[in-house]
Scaffold this motif. Structure first.
Motif, mmCIF file in Angstrom:
data_model
loop_
_atom_site.group_PDB
_atom_site.id
_atom_site.type_symbol
_atom_site.label_atom_id
_atom_site.label_comp_id
_atom_site.label_asym_id
_atom_site.label_seq_id
_atom_site.Cartn_x
_atom_site.Cartn_y
_atom_site.Cartn_z
ATOM 1 N N ALA A 62 0.846 -1.193 0.000
ATOM 2 C CA ALA A 62 0.000 0.000 0.000
ATOM 3 C C ALA A 62 0.880 1.241 0.000
ATOM 4 C CB ALA A 62 -0.930 0.011 1.207
ATOM 5 N N VAL A 63 0.537 2.206 -0.859
ATOM 6 C CA VAL A 63 1.270 3.468 -0.974
ATOM 7 C C VAL A 63 0.324 4.589 -0.580
ATOM 8 C CG1 VAL A 63 2.597 4.959 -2.495
ATOM 9 C CG2 VAL A 63 2.578 2.487 -2.898
ATOM 10 N N VAL A 64 0.728 5.398 0.403
ATOM 11 C CA VAL A 64 -0.159 6.419 0.951
ATOM 12 C C VAL A 64 0.448 7.806 0.774
ATOM 13 C CG1 VAL A 64 -1.575 7.084 2.929
ATOM 14 C CG2 VAL A 64 -0.754 4.719 2.727
ATOM 15 N N SER A 65 -0.277 8.682 0.098
ATOM 16 C CA SER A 65 0.074 10.103 0.007
ATOM 17 C C SER A 65 -0.777 10.863 1.013
ATOM 18 C CB SER A 65 -0.204 10.617 -1.413
ATOM 19 O OG SER A 65 -0.111 12.028 -1.471
ATOM 20 N N GLY A 66 -0.151 11.782 1.753
ATOM 21 C CA GLY A 66 -0.894 12.523 2.771
ATOM 22 C C GLY A 66 -1.357 11.626 3.898
ATOM 23 N N ALA A 67 -0.480 10.754 4.373
ATOM 24 C CA ALA A 67 -0.849 9.780 5.402
ATOM 25 C C ALA A 67 -1.380 10.490 6.646
ATOM 26 C CB ALA A 67 0.361 8.919 5.763
ATOM 27 N N PRO A 68 -2.422 9.929 7.263
ATOM 28 C CA PRO A 68 -3.053 10.580 8.418
ATOM 29 C C PRO A 68 -2.330 10.268 9.727
ATOM 30 C CG PRO A 68 -4.250 8.586 7.860
ATOM 31 C CD PRO A 68 -3.154 8.712 6.837
ATOM 32 N N SER A 69 -2.741 10.951 10.769
ATOM 33 C CA SER A 69 -2.210 10.677 12.100
ATOM 34 C C SER A 69 -3.123 9.696 12.816
ATOM 35 C CB SER A 69 -2.127 11.972 12.911
ATOM 36 O OG SER A 69 -3.437 12.471 13.140
ATOM 37 N N GLY A 139 3.706 -8.036 3.735
ATOM 38 C CA GLY A 139 3.685 -6.930 2.781
ATOM 39 C C GLY A 139 4.364 -5.684 3.300
ATOM 40 N N TRP A 140 4.139 -4.574 2.580
ATOM 41 C CA TRP A 140 4.822 -3.322 2.905
ATOM 42 C C TRP A 140 3.838 -2.161 2.859
ATOM 43 C CZ3 TRP A 140 9.764 -3.051 4.561
ATOM 44 C CH2 TRP A 140 10.596 -4.154 4.323
ATOM 45 N N LEU A 141 4.123 -1.185 3.708
ATOM 46 C CA LEU A 141 3.407 0.078 3.703
ATOM 47 C C LEU A 141 4.416 1.181 3.373
ATOM 48 C CD1 LEU A 141 0.560 1.280 4.354
ATOM 49 C CD2 LEU A 141 1.394 1.653 6.690
ATOM 50 N N LEU A 142 4.213 1.885 2.253
ATOM 51 C CA LEU A 142 5.031 3.036 1.873
ATOM 52 C C LEU A 142 4.177 4.274 2.082
ATOM 53 C CD1 LEU A 142 6.497 1.720 -1.510
ATOM 54 C CD2 LEU A 142 7.526 1.556 0.740
ATOM 55 N N PHE A 143 4.706 5.282 2.793
ATOM 56 C CA PHE A 143 3.842 6.410 3.117
ATOM 57 C C PHE A 143 4.626 7.707 3.259
ATOM 58 C CE2 PHE A 143 5.188 4.344 6.993
ATOM 59 C CZ PHE A 143 5.454 5.363 7.895
ATOM 60 N N THR A 144 3.922 8.793 3.021
ATOM 61 C CA THR A 144 4.436 10.136 3.249
ATOM 62 C C THR A 144 3.308 10.983 3.828
ATOM 63 O OG1 THR A 144 5.346 12.153 2.231
ATOM 64 C CG2 THR A 144 3.890 10.798 0.854
ATOM 65 N N GLY A 145 3.648 11.858 4.753
ATOM 66 C CA GLY A 145 2.659 12.772 5.301
ATOM 67 C C GLY A 145 2.500 14.041 4.482
ATOM 68 N N VAL A 146 3.307 14.175 3.441
ATOM 69 C CA VAL A 146 3.170 15.315 2.527
ATOM 70 C C VAL A 146 2.068 14.983 1.520
ATOM 71 C CG1 VAL A 146 4.342 16.773 0.827
ATOM 72 C CG2 VAL A 146 5.601 15.910 2.819
ATOM 73 N N PRO A 147 1.104 15.862 1.314
ATOM 74 C CA PRO A 147 -0.028 15.555 0.423
ATOM 75 C C PRO A 147 0.360 15.684 -1.048
ATOM 76 C CG PRO A 147 -0.285 17.770 1.288
ATOM 77 C CD PRO A 147 0.929 17.179 1.980
ATOM 78 N N LEU A 148 1.241 14.812 -1.498
ATOM 79 C CA LEU A 148 1.811 14.928 -2.840
ATOM 80 C C LEU A 148 0.743 14.936 -3.927
ATOM 81 C CD1 LEU A 148 4.858 12.481 -2.492
ATOM 82 C CD2 LEU A 148 4.881 14.983 -2.382
ATOM 83 N N THR A 149 -0.227 14.021 -3.820
ATOM 84 C CA THR A 149 -1.228 13.932 -4.886
ATOM 85 C C THR A 149 -2.114 15.166 -4.926
ATOM 86 O OG1 THR A 149 -2.541 12.581 -3.349
ATOM 87 C CG2 THR A 149 -1.284 11.428 -5.037
ATOM 88 N N ARG A 150 -2.392 15.769 -3.775
ATOM 89 C CA ARG A 150 -3.178 16.997 -3.775
ATOM 90 C C ARG A 150 -2.367 18.178 -4.306
ATOM 91 N NH1 ARG A 150 -8.059 16.625 -1.580
ATOM 92 N NH2 ARG A 150 -8.530 14.898 -0.156
ATOM 93 N N LEU A 151 -1.101 18.241 -3.961
ATOM 94 C CA LEU A 151 -0.238 19.295 -4.482
ATOM 95 C C LEU A 151 -0.174 19.247 -6.006
ATOM 96 C CD1 LEU A 151 2.726 19.084 -1.938
ATOM 97 C CD2 LEU A 151 1.121 20.984 -2.192
ATOM 98 N N LEU A 152 -0.154 18.043 -6.543
ATOM 99 C CA LEU A 152 -0.045 17.868 -7.990
ATOM 100 C C LEU A 152 -1.217 18.506 -8.723
ATOM 101 C CD1 LEU A 152 1.738 16.462 -10.145
ATOM 102 C CD2 LEU A 152 0.250 14.467 -9.913
ATOM 103 N N MET A 153 -2.387 18.521 -8.116
ATOM 104 C CA MET A 153 -3.595 18.993 -8.790
ATOM 105 C C MET A 153 -4.040 20.380 -8.329
ATOM 106 S SD MET A 153 -3.692 16.421 -10.637
ATOM 107 C CE MET A 153 -5.132 16.823 -11.626
ATOM 108 N N ALA A 154 -3.266 21.015 -7.449
ATOM 109 C CA ALA A 154 -3.671 22.313 -6.907
ATOM 110 C C ALA A 154 -3.454 23.433 -7.926
ATOM 111 C CB ALA A 154 -2.875 22.611 -5.637
#
Length: 515
Positions: A62-69, A139-154
């Motif tokens: 699973a790959v997570v952009s803008g991972a939550p707390s 399995g693996w969890l890849l994640f970032t707390g930076v909202p990369l996918t939202r930044l891409l479309m802003a």
């Protein structure tokens, strides 16, 4: 995942993510919004659904952009404002001002809470990884707390420096979206490697080239014979230009417009693409006003050149959804506006569906104005050529289109000193030159190809076929890949881009079976 084969698909776990949708479409990867847990890789935005832990524990990635707390699967974090980040594969700053969640731990890339600070006593406080990786079950969890996918479309643009090759500023997208997109692609490649699978996509450009050259001229005034000079020099070197004419500024600065054409090369005669750049040199807030400007601009171009304009790029590089809707109503296929994005791969704008073909924002005209504003030495043809050459190198290295532009006012006066240097470099690299219309044709062909890739269980054979046009593919081996092409075996090293050509029976490669 079938008992007989593993489909190399991506599950779009967050159905509303236009950012992930853009990346998957650009990469030409087959993806699904239903039954997502049957895919070996799932992408998520701003959430961890209830099924995430079970999916990953069973061997998924699973790959997570803008991972939550607050999710039990993720480490401690804080919320902070950052100006950007360093990519995981390139130690340079990507400008991306945003509110982000910063996770503790070891990872790739860098986010900083305290930017532009002098480091003292060997300490670097407030330094966080951009991307983290955590093993969960099989399995693996890849994640970032930076909202990369939202930044891409802003949306949003600002006056700023935009290139490491120059101090020139321009009013461009507030975010380095090409770098954001490349980071998301890095995440996908890493995810497939973590799953023990090859990463396979259709080539980005014809014949698997590393880039193509698109040279665009925005005619913000013809300035005597300068516009025609640009077309003449390009024609002499067999390069078709994409030329966009604005009524308002051509009436203020008249001159000779180049011969009309439809782009491309026909029987050795270069035919340039002629489009319009609006009647008034500005963007409007409503669909109706943008439509009026487009219709008036098209009528003026047809009256002066005899060409029925079927393409457009926005004045001042500006973009808004109202313009997208107006372009769609005009039946135009594409635009190219650095206020929305620059240096990136083509992509579809949500809502209108218009294809954006981002351009590099440097122009000699803006460079001259910047030099005047800052009391810098005059801009020389050598400096202009050097900048264009640096952009070619940058885009080839990034496997992105080389789309550059200028205007008749300054570039037209130095056309015979700048263009031949750039064209010679492009020929040396073996790159194709295209108009924006031709790039649109290619991208639409690629979009409709419908690549399907799967690995046969047991034998580990990689099979690739298409719904339509059979294009070459690029393959990265997950753990190294033995490839069979025309009966000859070759090795694809980890992380190396290898282009495989279609054969009569499709494209097949012997891969190491996933663990």
């Amino acid at each position: 995942m079938s008992d007989r084969h593993i489909d190399l698909e991506v599950g779009l776990g967050s159905a509303g993510s236009t950012g992930w949708s853009r990346i998957l479409q650009q990469e030409g990867l087959r993806h699904r919004g239903e039954d997502v847990q049957s895919a070996p890789v799932v992408v998520l935005e701003d959430e961890l659904p209830d099924w995430t832990e079970d999916y990953v524990s069973a061997g998924g990635v699973a790959v997570v952009s803008g991972a939550p707390s607050g999710a039990g699967l993720l480490p401690d974090s804080i919320e902070g404002v950052i100006g950007g980040f360093e990519r995981p594969d390139a130690p340079r700053l990507c400008t991306a001002p945003t509110l982000a969640r910063l996770f503790s731990g070891q990872g790739k890339g860098v986010c900083r809470l305290h930017e532009r600070r002098v480091r003292k006593n060997g300490m670097d406080p407030g330094r966080f990884p951009l991307i983290l990786r955590r093993r969960v079950g099989r399995g693996w969890l890849l994640f970032t707390g930076v909202p990369l996918t939202r930044l891409l479309m802003a949306h949003g643009d600002t006056l700023r420096r935009f290139s490491p090759h120059s101090d020139v500023t321009e009013r461009v997208s507030s975010i380095d979206k090409a770098e954001v997109a490349d980071t998301l692609v890095w995440l996908l490649r890493t995810a497939f490697a973590a799953a023990g699978l090859p990463y396979v996509r259709p080539v980005r450009f014809p014949h698997g080239a590393a880039s193509v050259l698109i040279f665009r001229i925005d005619v913000d005034g013809a300035y005597g014979d300068r516009c025609a000079a640009l077309a003449k020099v390009a024609s002499a070197h067999g390069v078709p230009l994409s030329i966009f004419v604005n009524r308002q500024l051509c009436e203020e600065h008249p001159g000779t417009l180049p011969p009309h054409g439809d782009g491309g090369t026909d029987g050795g005669t270069v035919r340039h693409e002629i489009g319009q750049h609006g009647s008034t040199h500005n963007l409007f807030d409503t669909v109706a006003d943008n439509l009026a400007n487009l219709r008036a601009g098209a009528a003026w171009v047809e009256e002066r050149t005899g060409v029925v304009a079927r393409s457009f790029v926005a004045p001042r590089g500006m973009w808004n959804p109202a313009l997208g809707q107006a372009l769609a109503e005009m039946g135009y296929r594409y635009s190219s506006d650095f206020g929305l994005d620059f240096d990136s791969l083509p992509f579809r704008v949500p809502g209108s569906g218009i294809l954006q073909i981002p351009v590099h924002p440097y122009s000699p005209e803006r460079a001259v104005e910047h030099a005047r504003e800052h009391g810098s030495p005059p801009v020389t043809p050598a400096a202009v050529a050097a900048h264009y050459l640096a952009v070619v190198q940058q885009q080839v290295a990034a496997n992105r289109p080389t789309h550059v532009y200028g205007h008749p006012e300054v570039l037209g006066a130095m056309a015979d000193q700048v263009l031949p240097t750039v064209f010679a470099d492009v020929r040396r690299r073996g790159l194709r030159t295209m108009t924006l219309a031709q790039m649109t044709d290619w991208w639409e062909l690629r979009e409709g190809a419908g690549m399907r890739a799967r690995v046969q269980a047991g034998t580990g054979t990689l099979l690739v076929d298409y719904d339509a046009e059979r294009l070459p593919v690029e393959v990265d081996g997950a753990d190294g890949l033995d490839v069979m092409v025309a009966g000859a075996r070759r090795r694809v090293p980890v992380g190396e881009r290898s282009v495989l050509l279609p054969a009569d029976g499709g494209i097949s490669a012997a891969a190491r079976p996933p663990s």
